[in-house]
Enzyme design. Sequence first.
Site, short mmCIF file in Angstrom:
data_model
loop_
_atom_site.label_atom_id
_atom_site.label_comp_id
_atom_site.label_asym_id
_atom_site.label_seq_id
_atom_site.Cartn_x
_atom_site.Cartn_y
_atom_site.Cartn_z
N SER A 96 -28.71 43.62 47.43
CA SER A 96 -29.03 44.08 45.85
C SER A 96 -29.59 43.14 45.28
O SER A 96 -29.93 43.43 44.04
CB SER A 96 -27.59 44.60 45.49
OG SER A 96 -26.65 43.56 45.39
N ASP A 276 -24.49 39.52 58.90
CA ASP A 276 -25.61 39.16 58.41
C ASP A 276 -25.39 37.37 58.19
O ASP A 276 -24.47 37.25 57.86
CB ASP A 276 -26.56 39.67 57.73
CG ASP A 276 -26.03 39.25 56.22
OD1 ASP A 276 -24.93 39.63 55.73
OD2 ASP A 276 -26.70 38.52 55.70
N CYS A 315 -27.27 31.74 78.56
CA CYS A 315 -28.17 32.63 77.68
C CYS A 315 -29.10 33.20 78.39
O CYS A 315 -29.99 32.46 79.18
CB CYS A 315 -28.59 31.60 76.69
SG CYS A 315 -29.58 32.25 75.49
N CYS A 317 -32.15 33.84 76.90
CA CYS A 317 -33.21 34.09 75.91
C CYS A 317 -34.65 33.50 76.63
O CYS A 317 -34.48 32.51 77.77
CB CYS A 317 -33.06 33.47 74.36
SG CYS A 317 -33.29 31.60 74.22
N CYS A 320 -34.26 29.26 76.94
CA CYS A 320 -33.41 28.85 77.77
C CYS A 320 -34.03 29.17 79.12
O CYS A 320 -33.86 28.40 80.33
CB CYS A 320 -32.00 29.33 77.74
SG CYS A 320 -31.11 29.09 76.25
N HIS A 346 -33.43 31.11 70.42
CA HIS A 346 -32.27 30.82 70.96
C HIS A 346 -31.00 31.33 70.41
O HIS A 346 -30.15 31.95 70.52
CB HIS A 346 -31.93 29.56 71.59
CG HIS A 346 -30.53 28.98 72.09
ND1 HIS A 346 -30.30 29.70 73.30
CD2 HIS A 346 -29.70 28.48 71.32
CE1 HIS A 346 -28.97 29.29 73.33
NE2 HIS A 346 -28.59 28.36 72.22
#
Length: 384
Positions: A96, A276, A315, A317, A320, A346
Amino acid sequence: MSRSSLFRFALQARDGQARAGTFTTPHGDVRTPAFMPVGTQGTVKGLVMEEVADLGAEIVLANTYHLYLRPGHELVHRLGGLHAFMRWDGPLLTDSGGYQVFSMAPIREVRDDGVVFKSHLDGSSHTFTPESVVDIQRSLGADVVMAFDECAPGGADHAHAREANRRTLAWLHRCKARFEELEGMGGYPAQTLFPIVQGNVYEDLRLEHARRIRDAGNWEGVAIGGLSVGEAKEDMWRVLDLLDGELPPDVPRYLMGVGYPDDLLEAIARGYDLFDCVAPTRNARHGTAWTSEEGQVNLKAARFRDDTRPMDPWCDCGTCARYDRAYLRHLVVAGEWLAVRLLSVHNLRFVVRLAEEARSHIVAGDFHAWSRDWLERYENGGPR
Ligand SMILES: [Zn+2]
């Protein structure tokens, strides 16, 4: 508010208070619990949106305050709305502007009809009202828009927090009226408005605000603001436990600004669904990364100089898969842009995947044991 069939929330499983659900929006489904990468300026810093999608993110957040000041919501609207402007076809949420106005813009005046503030960019004077914030978010066109709220700072006394709650509730009624007025006029994409429960760490204020908000509309989601702003962790968990029974049970619950890995699991355990946090990309800019066995580490530490392991051996990703800690440390120390990109990939994947894993363990019914083991390994696994 008329309940649009374009927004739905279906719970697939519960494990204690933890929930696995699906939040359906006009731009697609979000499997919850879910971490939302923050695209402050209409960009998740340093990454193209295809990369963000490849990381498994199903919904992205953008900042009303920043996009209003630059490039301007009317321009974004003329160019086809924020989805088209930033090339993101998936679910999108705009905040907002309340949090930014109260945390980073020099405030001129807080009145019952709105807030007069100065732009942090050029010092120019602006006014946000509940109506104007809805208008701006209608122009941007995100799927989920947030009600304008007064976010009292962490440490605010009871009287200050109570006054902020009173104003936030009055503003919510005005946001809702404006939202429904615009909805009735047509010409905009389908959106839904989430209210924000405030009240700092004060139990009476949190409970009263949650009840009043629940009674103020047929909401398709609800947010909890004003946490993770410097209060003790125990206070945050106490408030979340307290609110659980007061929030509408059948809509997604968005815990604003929370997203460090350990906090994410603690909040999921308490029945919250959407999160978030700017930490994944902000930490990357400071050379900091999350690992499942050593917690949060900074690559500037000398021990990484000849460390040929991936950032996190668990991981999946792209960083990695391809690079080792020694190279990443070199990039960080040398101030190379690539360090920020690789660590952003990552860190974002780390927390998006953590929410995915939490979801699968909620469905399997072993979330709490898995979470306890995960946190123990994260917090006590190795040297810092
Ligand atoms: Zn990784």
